[in-house]
Scaffold this active site. Structure first.
Site, PDB file in Angstrom:
ATOM      1  N   LYS A 121       0.843  -1.200   0.000  1.00 35.63           N
ATOM      2  CA  LYS A 121       0.000   0.000   0.000  1.00 35.63           C
ATOM      3  C   LYS A 121       0.878   1.249   0.000  1.00 35.63           C
ATOM      4  CE  LYS A 121      -4.035   1.876   2.529  1.00 35.63           C
ATOM      5  NZ  LYS A 121      -4.925   1.679   3.700  1.00 35.63           N
TER       6      LYS A 121
ATOM      7  N   SER B  86      -9.808   1.448   2.559  1.00 37.00           N
ATOM      8  CA  SER B  86      -8.971   2.274   1.733  1.00 37.00           C
ATOM      9  C   SER B  86      -7.860   1.503   1.000  1.00 37.00           C
ATOM     10  CB  SER B  86      -8.331   3.373   2.585  1.00 37.00           C
ATOM     11  OG  SER B  86      -7.439   2.804   3.541  1.00 37.00           O
TER      12      SER B  86
ATOM     13  N   SER C 126      -9.954  -0.930   6.752  1.00 35.67           N
ATOM     14  CA  SER C 126      -9.370  -0.700   5.427  1.00 35.67           C
ATOM     15  C   SER C 126      -8.648  -1.893   4.827  1.00 35.67           C
ATOM     16  CB  SER C 126      -8.415   0.500   5.472  1.00 35.67           C
ATOM     17  OG  SER C 126      -9.132   1.694   5.569  1.00 35.67           O
TER      18      SER C 126
END
Lengths: 485, 148
Positions: free
Chosen positions: A80, A155, A179
């Site tokens: 990420k 996310s 997330s």
């Protein structure tokens, strides 16, 4: 070469360790697949070929010298965009950090590299982790591999899409209020949010520090044990990290006698029909496998969404104060005064949702409102922790859906922040209590979108979740389903 | 006002017997926001009298923006005001927690282990300054802060 891309991380590491594949060949195969598929997915913001091949060559050289290889030798991992690596860009999905290059590497990533992993690129995300659909990325949305006009969740949507489309063998995310778990559910993969403090946050670009956890996605739950083993433990750079626990879940080989707590507040009212039906069916399977179902209540979850959004935005308002045009990123010039420069830089650099959350957090912390909002939220957080403690006197783990809905069309909720916040209703309770939680596939909607079910365990019992997930996988095939290539 | 609830489901098979009884008990997590939008929600369990949610008006928005070092252009103020007002109103039920209020939880880690203080070499100055938009002599450079 597609076979290697669909192998588990454990299988790939075994092949590299035995010399049946070189780490470079594995890396090339995954890059070839990403080159073919990612233009339509936008899971990656950047494929970091040079660094990846350098890491793969180090693994191959180690093997050539006869040195022992790590447990993740040659395993391609997507990361990420909010975990930093020395000398490489990490933007947290924000225009403000578009060119930011870190002077150090996140502890979790350093430990993965020490275990032989090959980090192949940075994945798309909602800006600073603020979102549930990856539509809040400054660099455009990620598309769900199961249906390209739907969101992957967020996310960590880029990481979830990357693992679902076999563009990596493991994917790293971060989970502040769901997330990792929510995009795992929406993309049909398994996602782990560890106990708060088990994995260092050093090098994780902060959103809400009392909630942020480094987590991971895999197609096979057993691979998440490799991730946890490699990354967990005390880090002098993060004072909230805790030692590895001594409890051992490997003795559990089946679900007989496992007491599964089913909190009614998170299992019935308000769920999409397909989600309710899939998790109900999963619970029947678990019962048939010998688990005992215990109905119980978590009354304080009624306040979980407001509690989470007040705590998280208050911490975000503080954490994001550092982006002031002085130390990082682009500065908006054209003003002669420092404060005006800061406001101009932040307003130009932050997206709309980030600015909304900063304003909400500033409100929750401002004089006259602090005790009524932030103060009440941290007291409600204690009530929620107490509810979990009571529940775990009656059961070993908790069970409920991960998300009240399956993936939704891109653009369908983005203009309604409250509707988006409700997507997190089933994931924020474990975050607020700092508990380990895991989402794994348990079925599909009638129009074939994945559905996830969520497990929550007492603090430091992450391994129990991984064992349960692996046992469930042995008896079902939801995790083996793949989106059309 | 746009709706924020999800469609109620038919999840009423055997394993969710408790869920079916939910209507007579506390609020389910998913309904809490929508219920909190209704005036008088959970009046009987209020810790204190119901307070009117604060009005998020333009002066308050301007004050928050100043505190947050944000510039909110006039063409975005209406949308921001609407969103903030809806969110604060939806979160207002939190002000009515049952008594007595427990101690607050600011971090989920009860007690992180302490370690010896050890001096470590800091990051090199050049590395730290590498991302600065403007620097000189090993320092960050900013526009004027005080009047000459």
């Amino acid at each position: 070469m597609s076979t290697i891309c669909q192998s588990s991380a454990a299988t790939i590491a075994g092949l590299v360790q035995k010399g049946e594949y070189s780490a470079r060949a594995v890396t090339e195969a995954f890059f070839a697949r990403a080159d073919r598929l990612d233009p339509s997915l936008h899971a990656f913001l950047e494929l970091q070929r040079e660094a990846a091949f350098a890491a793969a060559s180090r693994v191959d050289d180690q093997r050539a010298r006869g040195e022992p290889l790590g447990p993740l030798a040659g395993v391609p991992i997507a990361v990420k965009d909010n975990l930093v690596r020395r000398g490489l860009v990490a933007s947290a999905g924000s225009r403000l950090l578009e060119t930011y290059r870190s002077p150090f590497t996140a502890t979790a990533l350093r430990r993965l590299e020490d275990a032989g992993a090959v980090l192949i690129g940075r994945t798309n995300m909602d800006e600073f982790g603020m979102g549930s659909s990856t539509e809040n990325s400054a660099f455009g949305p990620t598309h769900n591999p199961w249906r390209l006009d739907h969101v992957p969740g967020g996310s960590s949507g880029g990481s979830a899409a990357a693992i679902a489309a076999d563009l990596c063998a493991l994917a790293i995310g971060s989970d502040t209020g769901g997330s990792v778990r929510q995009p795992a559910a929406m993309c049909g993969v398994t996602g782990l949010k560890p106990t708060y403090g088990r994995i260092s946050r050093s090098g994780l670009i902060a959103y809400a520090s009392s909630l942020d956890c480094v987590g991971a996605f895999a197609r096979d739950a057993a691979d998440l044990q490799l991730f946890l083993d490699a990354t967990t433990g005390v880090d002098p750079a993060d004072a909230t990290t805790v030692p590895k626990p001594t409890n051992d879940a490997t003795a559990r080989t089946d679900l007989r006698g496992l007491r599964i707590g089913v909190p009614w507040e998170l299992n019935g009212p308000g769920l999409d029909d397909d989600v309710a039906n899939a998790t109900t069916s999963a619970l029947e399977v678990l019962r048939e496998l010998g688990a005992e179902i215990v109905e119980l209540s978590l009354p304080s979850t009624a306040h979980a969404v407001p509690t989470y959004y007040l705590v998280a935005t208050a911490e975000a308002a503080s954490n994001l104060a550092r982006y002031d045009g002085v130390r990082y990123g682009a500065r908006r010039t054209g003003t002669q005064r420092c404060e005006a420069m800061m406001a101009a830089t932040r307003s130009a650099g932050f997206g709309a949702e980030v600015q909304l959350r900063i304003l909400l957090g500033t409100f929750a912390l401002s004089i006259g409102y602090q005790d009524e909002y932030y103060g009440q939220a941290i007291r409600a957080r204690e009530l929620l922790k107490n509810d979990f403690a009571t529940a775990f006197t009656k059961c070993d783990v908790l069970f409920h859906p991960t998300s009240p809905v399956a993936a939704f069309p891109i653009g369908s909720r983005i203009d309604d922040p409250l509707a988006m916040y409700l997507c997190d209703a089933l994931t924020v309770p474990a975050s607020l209590a700092g508990l380990p939680a895991l989402s794994q596939p348990c079925g599909f909607t009638t129009d074939r979108l994945p559905i996830g079910m969520q497990w929550t365990a007492p603090a430091m019992h992450d391994e129990l979740l991984l064992r349960i997930a692996a046992i469930y996988q042995r008896h079902t095939d939801h995790h083996l389903q793949r989106p059309a290539p | 006002m746009r709706g924020v609830t999800f469609q109620a489901s038919g999840a009423s098979t055997g394993v969710f017997r408790a869920a079916r009884r939910g209507g007579a008990r506390d609020q389910p997590a998913l309904a809490s926001l929508d219920m909190s939008l209704a005036p008088g929600f959970r009046l009987s369990r209020m810790r204190r009298p119901v307070m009117t949610p604060p009005s998020i008006d333009r002066p308050l928005l301007q004050k928050l923006a100043d505190l947050a070092r944000l510039h909110v252009p006039s063409d975005r103020q209406a949308a921001l005001l609407q969103n903030l007002t809806r969110i604060v109103a939806a979160f207002d039920a939190l002000r009515a927690l049952p008594t007595p209020p427990p101690r607050p939880t600011e971090t989920p880690t009860a007690a992180a282990p302490l370690r010896e203080d050890q001096a470590e070499p800091p990051l090199p100055t050049d590395d730290v300054l590498a991302n600065a938009p403007q620097r000189a002599g090993g320092m960050f450079v900013v526009p004027r802060v005080v009047d000459a």
